[in-house]
Design an enzyme around this catalytic site. Sequence first.
Site, mmCIF file in Angstrom:
data_model
loop_
_atom_site.group_PDB
_atom_site.id
_atom_site.type_symbol
_atom_site.label_atom_id
_atom_site.label_comp_id
_atom_site.label_asym_id
_atom_site.label_seq_id
_atom_site.Cartn_x
_atom_site.Cartn_y
_atom_site.Cartn_z
ATOM 1 N N HIS A 56 0.847 -1.146 0.144
ATOM 2 C CA HIS A 56 0.151 -0.057 -0.092
ATOM 3 C C HIS A 56 0.856 1.260 0.047
ATOM 4 C CE1 HIS A 56 -2.986 -2.774 0.899
ATOM 5 N NE2 HIS A 56 -3.888 -2.126 1.594
ATOM 6 N N TYR A 102 2.663 7.888 12.114
ATOM 7 C CA TYR A 102 2.175 6.718 11.344
ATOM 8 C C TYR A 102 3.022 6.434 9.999
ATOM 9 C CZ TYR A 102 -0.609 3.312 8.921
ATOM 10 O OH TYR A 102 -1.405 2.281 8.280
#
Length: 358
Positions: A56, A102
Amino acid sequence: MRTPRFRVQAKNVFLTYPNCSIPKEHLLSFIQTLSLPSNPKFIKICRELHQNGEPHLHALIQFEGKITITNNRLFDCVHPSCSTNFHPNIQGAKSSSDVKSYLDKDGDTVEWGQFQIDGRSARGGQQSANDAYAKALNSGSKSEALNVIRELVPKDFVLQFHNLNSNLDRIFQEPPAPYVSPFPCSSFDQVPDELEEWVADNVRDSAARPWRPNSIVIEGDSRTGKTIWARSLGPHNYLCGHLDLSPKVFNNDAWYNVIDDVDPHYLKHFKEFMGSQRDWQSNTKYGKPVQIKGGIPTIFLCNPGPTSSYKEFLDEEKQEALKAWALKNAIFITLTEPLYSGSNQSQSQTIQEASHPA
């Protein structure tokens, strides 16, 4: 039922490209070439592998001002090799700091621009600050630690910068770079036996060094090789003209000190240095006291004269008690000839002129 019209209003945008094999560098270049309502200030791309091994891509884009996106195909990107089109999920990022953290967790990232501190964190609270400081301590350097605190705890960065700067100097303290002598010891072929004996007895590592080694005062004319010789004997602290005992200059693990061209009338910590005293403190003018481990000898270098000579200083009537003490803690040598022979004179003088004239 009417389908809601796509609309995102935000200053910071978070993109997710599921099952996307586009190289992250290509996506960064693609975003940089887009015609956007506001200029990007910072772009960060992260490649993340899910448990099933599928890649991703995530992207954080920070803009100069808030933008409105109504075209949900604005960030569609074509693979450079196979012409496959990849469509991202687009949403506003409430906390750029949290999104950036993140993206950083796996480390497979590429970025452009300067990250813009937003001061908003969904986590918040004391635990978030503790996490930020833990990350700063683990960063490996003062500059990286300050960057972490600037991003994750901006309030502390602004209000506590002076304390942070001082504390991180001590936490990430690096010893001074070791001195490399321009000459091997063998170049000094006219060193008096008394000097050689003093070195053999006192200039040693901590395991072999006497508990209270003797210091030495070497007086002589300029260009006799005193400084270069004294600095060639091993790991040392070199203090010239004035004393700087800050950790950036002074190394507690040195084998000896060299105090060069300091007027003995104004020499702070005279007894601590000459007496090889242990575990003493020095008060600094604009900082906290510095703890000195000590226990190492000092080589005092000086020229003849009333503002240089330690002998003349100690011969003053008011220094009678100090002189009696000094004679028990140091030996005094006067050089009448250079420490090197004629065959080494030209090279030694060249280096001496470049380093220090004492």
